[in-house]
Design a protein around this motif. Structure first.
Motif, PDB file in Angstrom:
ATOM      1  N   GLN A   1      33.894  26.813  23.647  1.00 52.48           N
ATOM      2  CA  GLN A   1      33.684  25.533  24.119  1.00 52.48           C
ATOM      3  C   GLN A   1      35.002  25.704  24.784  1.00 52.48           C
ATOM      4  O   GLN A   1      35.471  25.429  26.652  1.00 52.48           O
ATOM      5  CB  GLN A   1      33.130  24.102  23.795  1.00 52.48           C
ATOM      6  N   GLN A   2      36.109  25.649  23.945  1.00 57.68           N
ATOM      7  CA  GLN A   2      38.029  24.621  24.377  1.00 57.68           C
ATOM      8  C   GLN A   2      37.966  26.844  25.499  1.00 57.68           C
ATOM      9  O   GLN A   2      38.721  26.138  26.256  1.00 57.68           O
ATOM     10  CB  GLN A   2      38.262  25.676  23.518  1.00 57.68           C
ATOM     11  N   LEU A   3      37.827  27.744  25.150  1.00 58.41           N
ATOM     12  CA  LEU A   3      38.330  29.375  25.497  1.00 58.41           C
ATOM     13  C   LEU A   3      37.256  29.386  27.060  1.00 58.41           C
ATOM     14  O   LEU A   3      38.088  29.640  28.055  1.00 58.41           O
ATOM     15  CB  LEU A   3      38.080  30.336  24.438  1.00 58.41           C
ATOM     16  N   LEU A   4      36.328  28.736  26.592  1.00 55.83           N
ATOM     17  CA  LEU A   4      35.406  28.419  27.988  1.00 55.83           C
ATOM     18  C   LEU A   4      36.246  27.463  29.725  1.00 55.83           C
ATOM     19  O   LEU A   4      35.837  28.477  31.159  1.00 55.83           O
ATOM     20  CB  LEU A   4      34.350  28.172  28.202  1.00 55.83           C
ATOM     21  N   THR A   5      36.961  27.014  29.128  1.00 52.96           N
ATOM     22  CA  THR A   5      37.545  25.587  30.117  1.00 52.96           C
ATOM     23  C   THR A   5      38.747  26.715  30.661  1.00 52.96           C
ATOM     24  O   THR A   5      39.243  25.960  31.641  1.00 52.96           O
ATOM     25  CB  THR A   5      38.160  24.425  29.573  1.00 52.96           C
ATOM     26  N   VAL A   6      39.613  27.815  29.734  1.00 58.81           N
ATOM     27  CA  VAL A   6      40.298  28.220  30.103  1.00 58.81           C
ATOM     28  C   VAL A   6      40.664  28.550  32.164  1.00 58.81           C
ATOM     29  O   VAL A   6      39.534  29.625  32.140  1.00 58.81           O
ATOM     30  CB  VAL A   6      41.224  29.134  29.680  1.00 58.81           C
ATOM     31  N   ASP A   7      41.505  28.306  32.563  1.00 59.95           N
ATOM     32  CA  ASP A   7      41.284  28.426  33.708  1.00 59.95           C
ATOM     33  C   ASP A   7      41.938  30.034  34.197  1.00 59.95           C
ATOM     34  O   ASP A   7      43.060  30.188  33.923  1.00 59.95           O
ATOM     35  CB  ASP A   7      42.233  26.980  34.417  1.00 59.95           C
ATOM     36  N   MET A   8      41.488  30.716  35.194  1.00 60.21           N
ATOM     37  CA  MET A   8      41.807  32.035  35.247  1.00 60.21           C
ATOM     38  C   MET A   8      43.324  31.885  36.432  1.00 60.21           C
ATOM     39  O   MET A   8      42.876  31.238  37.381  1.00 60.21           O
ATOM     40  CB  MET A   8      40.875  32.795  36.310  1.00 60.21           C
ATOM     41  N   PRO A   9      44.262  31.889  35.874  1.00 62.78           N
ATOM     42  CA  PRO A   9      45.241  32.830  36.469  1.00 62.78           C
ATOM     43  C   PRO A   9      45.149  32.761  38.310  1.00 62.78           C
ATOM     44  O   PRO A   9      43.830  34.077  38.695  1.00 62.78           O
ATOM     45  CB  PRO A   9      46.334  33.537  35.970  1.00 62.78           C
ATOM     46  N   THR A  10      45.437  32.676  39.065  1.00 66.46           N
ATOM     47  CA  THR A  10      45.514  33.346  40.331  1.00 66.46           C
ATOM     48  C   THR A  10      46.232  34.504  40.579  1.00 66.46           C
ATOM     49  O   THR A  10      47.453  34.477  39.861  1.00 66.46           O
ATOM     50  CB  THR A  10      45.245  32.826  41.613  1.00 66.46           C
ATOM     51  N   ALA A  11      45.998  35.564  41.734  1.00 64.14           N
ATOM     52  CA  ALA A  11      46.499  36.385  41.895  1.00 64.14           C
ATOM     53  C   ALA A  11      46.517  37.003  43.268  1.00 64.14           C
ATOM     54  O   ALA A  11      45.469  36.453  44.227  1.00 64.14           O
ATOM     55  CB  ALA A  11      46.608  37.592  41.515  1.00 64.14           C
ATOM     56  N   GLN A  12      47.622  37.557  43.905  1.00 64.13           N
ATOM     57  CA  GLN A  12      47.555  37.625  45.643  1.00 64.13           C
ATOM     58  C   GLN A  12      46.822  38.913  46.129  1.00 64.13           C
ATOM     59  O   GLN A  12      46.045  38.737  46.442  1.00 64.13           O
ATOM     60  CB  GLN A  12      48.875  37.435  46.496  1.00 64.13           C
ATOM     61  N   ASP A  13      46.289  39.850  45.177  1.00 60.28           N
ATOM     62  CA  ASP A  13      46.033  40.278  44.531  1.00 60.28           C
ATOM     63  C   ASP A  13      44.954  40.848  43.237  1.00 60.28           C
ATOM     64  O   ASP A  13      45.662  40.930  42.409  1.00 60.28           O
ATOM     65  CB  ASP A  13      47.133  41.975  44.216  1.00 60.28           C
ATOM     66  N   THR A  14      43.411  40.381  43.560  1.00 56.99           N
ATOM     67  CA  THR A  14      42.615  41.011  42.471  1.00 56.99           C
ATOM     68  C   THR A  14      43.029  41.823  41.956  1.00 56.99           C
ATOM     69  O   THR A  14      42.304  41.831  40.789  1.00 56.99           O
ATOM     70  CB  THR A  14      41.804  40.973  43.405  1.00 56.99           C
ATOM     71  N   ASN A  15      43.813  43.342  42.707  1.00 52.95           N
ATOM     72  CA  ASN A  15      43.931  44.272  41.616  1.00 52.95           C
ATOM     73  C   ASN A  15      44.774  43.671  39.950  1.00 52.95           C
ATOM     74  O   ASN A  15      44.455  44.586  39.121  1.00 52.95           O
ATOM     75  CB  ASN A  15      44.141  46.209  41.906  1.00 52.95           C
ATOM     76  N   ASP A  16      45.653  42.665  40.920  1.00 52.14           N
ATOM     77  CA  ASP A  16      46.590  42.290  39.674  1.00 52.14           C
ATOM     78  C   ASP A  16      45.945  41.567  39.021  1.00 52.14           C
ATOM     79  O   ASP A  16      46.250  40.721  38.344  1.00 52.14           O
ATOM     80  CB  ASP A  16      47.304  42.204  40.546  1.00 52.14           C
ATOM     81  N   LYS A  17      44.693  41.183  38.778  1.00 52.86           N
ATOM     82  CA  LYS A  17      44.350  39.492  38.313  1.00 52.86           C
ATOM     83  C   LYS A  17      44.201  40.395  36.651  1.00 52.86           C
ATOM     84  O   LYS A  17      44.879  38.951  35.950  1.00 52.86           O
ATOM     85  CB  LYS A  17      42.536  39.946  38.269  1.00 52.86           C
ATOM     86  N   HIS A  18      43.966  41.121  36.105  1.00 47.87           N
ATOM     87  CA  HIS A  18      43.747  41.929  34.820  1.00 47.87           C
ATOM     88  C   HIS A  18      45.310  41.437  33.875  1.00 47.87           C
ATOM     89  O   HIS A  18      45.546  40.482  33.304  1.00 47.87           O
ATOM     90  CB  HIS A  18      43.277  42.620  34.008  1.00 47.87           C
ATOM     91  N   ASP A  19      46.032  41.919  34.843  1.00 49.24           N
ATOM     92  CA  ASP A  19      47.581  41.826  34.239  1.00 49.24           C
ATOM     93  C   ASP A  19      48.175  40.099  34.434  1.00 49.24           C
ATOM     94  O   ASP A  19      48.864  40.193  33.842  1.00 49.24           O
ATOM     95  CB  ASP A  19      48.467  43.089  35.412  1.00 49.24           C
ATOM     96  N   VAL A  20      47.570  40.118  35.118  1.00 51.73           N
ATOM     97  CA  VAL A  20      48.264  38.534  35.390  1.00 51.73           C
ATOM     98  C   VAL A  20      47.711  37.264  33.914  1.00 51.73           C
ATOM     99  O   VAL A  20      48.299  36.797  33.393  1.00 51.73           O
ATOM    100  CB  VAL A  20      47.756  37.302  36.638  1.00 51.73           C
ATOM    101  N   VAL A  21      46.993  37.546  33.517  1.00 51.50           N
ATOM    102  CA  VAL A  21      45.665  37.009  32.431  1.00 51.50           C
ATOM    103  C   VAL A  21      46.746  37.634  31.371  1.00 51.50           C
ATOM    104  O   VAL A  21      45.709  36.644  30.543  1.00 51.50           O
ATOM    105  CB  VAL A  21      43.819  37.184  32.736  1.00 51.50           C
ATOM    106  N   ALA A  22      46.172  39.020  31.239  1.00 50.32           N
ATOM    107  CA  ALA A  22      46.566  39.139  29.829  1.00 50.32           C
ATOM    108  C   ALA A  22      48.227  39.370  29.783  1.00 50.32           C
ATOM    109  O   ALA A  22      48.647  39.940  28.504  1.00 50.32           O
ATOM    110  CB  ALA A  22      46.242  40.724  30.182  1.00 50.32           C
ATOM    111  N   SER A  23      48.919  39.168  31.022  1.00 52.89           N
ATOM    112  CA  SER A  23      50.502  39.107  30.498  1.00 52.89           C
ATOM    113  C   SER A  23      50.988  38.013  29.268  1.00 52.89           C
ATOM    114  O   SER A  23      50.446  37.440  28.571  1.00 52.89           O
ATOM    115  CB  SER A  23      51.267  37.976  31.408  1.00 52.89           C
ATOM    116  N   GLN A  24      52.524  38.764  28.574  1.00 51.69           N
ATOM    117  CA  GLN A  24      52.279  38.514  27.374  1.00 51.69           C
ATOM    118  C   GLN A  24      53.325  36.759  27.237  1.00 51.69           C
ATOM    119  O   GLN A  24      54.080  36.493  27.232  1.00 51.69           O
ATOM    120  CB  GLN A  24      53.837  39.111  26.636  1.00 51.69           C
TER     121      GLN A  24
END
Length: 443
Positions: free
Chosen positions: A299-322
């Protein structure tokens, strides 16, 4: 000479030595029940039970290391090289009390009479020292056909012990067998008798069913039988999300509590509802706590807010970043600290069982990055910190209070996530700053 293919050779030899000793003193002895059935099915054997015409007193005299575990019902445990074998005198059973247990047993000298009292034909097969099978009720034939059939008249067997109805469904589920029509009809006629059976006895059967190879089949049989409606403990039916039940077999049977967590999700239970339900079902506190921790982490992990990115193609990189400020990473690390690394690893297994529509982009990233993020943690518990609570109190020259526990957890998260070096002066400086601006000032 008797040969066993599905039991440890040393266990088999110890068991056969007991039969030989019985025979040397003029008594009969046969392996009975599950070990004989599982040998015929090619399934691993854990226990080897023995039936004999020797009385319990004679068994006690015959063997050196014994424990009178169930002497009133004719069972003596014999210990050979640290291994336990149950030897039970042939018996018949009198009237059953409340469809649960025999009021009395009578010891007999005839193996047939002993086998005749058993629940299902596949469990009423005996095997002697010569390796030959004694099978008066055609249990081997039923095993070959994949049939669960009561010994004798099915209604009488279920009247004697109503738990046999759940056992029959459990065997059908685990072995992927079918209930013979008369046995199924008798179960439907007598299903209300299950109300006499203690929840704990039913739960043991359910555990084996859900941990088995075909838990979905077991649940369907339970639903079709209508047994659930007569049990002492309420089960939320139908499931809020039945599609999750269909995913049970995706989750490994071990640890079996993973499957129960998925069942709780399917029933629409939150963490506290799951706690209450599992406690009513007499699960151990440790088992309940594990399921609750897993549900809370999910339930806690379901509440994580998705970081935004100007380019949706970069969304994976934004979320997965270290990056240390990545909210997904921080939430996972906080979950590991609060619920334990073992719970986080179990959650990764749980994720694989969720249907595709539950794989939100954020959850998918959490699943993919979890191993690396967990491995990157600089601390996993307060014991890993370079300071303890007393060190903090001394540095601040103050007395403890509830604020201290909160501050220590804050320090732990900062160190674990790499925001703060686990170095004494650095940590104490952090403690001074945050004690003044945080919990201590408000205490």
């Amino acid at each position: 000479m008797m040969q066993w293919n599905w039991v440890d050779a040393h266990t088999a030899e110890r068991g056969m030595s007991l039969l030989r000793r019985l025979a040397d003193h003029g008594y009969e002895g046969y392996f009975v029940g599950g070990c004989v059935r599982d040998e015929l099915m090619g399934r691993p054997i854990n226990d080897m039970d023995i039936a004999t015409n020797a009385t319990p007193e004679q068994v006690l005299e015959l063997f050196e290391h014994t424990v009178p575990t169930g002497i009133a019902h004719g069972t003596i445990t014999v210990i050979v090289d640290g291994e336990h074998f149950e030897i039970t005198t042939y018996r018949t059973e009198g009237q059953y009390v409340d469809h649960r247990r025999p009021e009395q047993v009578e010891f007999v000298s005839d193996l047939y009479e002993d086998l005749r009292r058993r629940d299902f034909t596949m469990n009423a097969i005996a095997r002697g020292l010569d390796g030959e099978y004694v099978d008066p009720f055609h249990g081997r034939e039923d095993l070959q056909k994949g049939i669960i059939r009561c010994v004798g008249v099915p209604g009488e067997r279920f009247d004697e012990d109503a738990l046999r109805m759940v056992r029959g469904l459990r065997f059908a589920s685990v072995f992927d067998f079918e209930l013979e029509p008369e046995t199924w009809a008798a179960l439907l006629e007598r299903r209300e008798l299950i109300r006499y059976i203690a929840t704990e006895r039913i739960r043991v059967e359910m555990e084996k069913m859900i941990a088995g190879s075909h838990p979905v089949k077991g649940i369907r049989l339970l639903q079709q039988s209508g047994l659930v409606g007569y049990m002492k403990v309420n089960v939320p039916c139908p499931a809020a999300r039945p599609e999750l039940l269909e995913r049970l077999e995706v989750v490994a049977g071990e640890p079996w509590l993973l499957r129960w967590t998925l069942i709780m999700l399917a029933l629409g239970c939150n963490d506290e509802q799951a706690r209450q339900a599992l406690k009513q079902w007499t699960f151990s506190n440790a088992a309940v706590d594990l399921v609750v921790r897993l549900l809370r982490l999910h339930q806690q992990l379901l509440t994580v807010d998705m970081p935004t990115a100007q380019d949706t193609n970069d969304k994976h990189d934004v979320v997965a970043s270290q990056e240390k400020s990545n909210p997904a990473r921080l939430t996972l690390i906080a979950g590991v600290l609060h619920y334990g690394q073992d719970t986080a690893e179990l959650w990764q297994q749980l994720y694989t069982a969720l249907p595709e529509q539950d794989h939100t982009p954020t959850l998918r990233i959490l699943y993919e990055q979890a191993p690396a993020w967990i491995e990157s943690m600089q601390a996993y518990s307060l014991a890993d910190l370079c300071v303890n609570g007393q060190d903090v109190l001394s540095a601040l020259d103050t007395r403890g209070g509830p604020w201290l526990g909160k501050l220590m957890q804050q320090i732990l998260l900062a160190v674990a996530s790499g925001k703060l070096d686990n170095e004494r002066n650095t940590v104490l400086d952090y403690a001074r700053t945050h004690a003044e601006t945080g919990g201590k000032a408000n205490a």
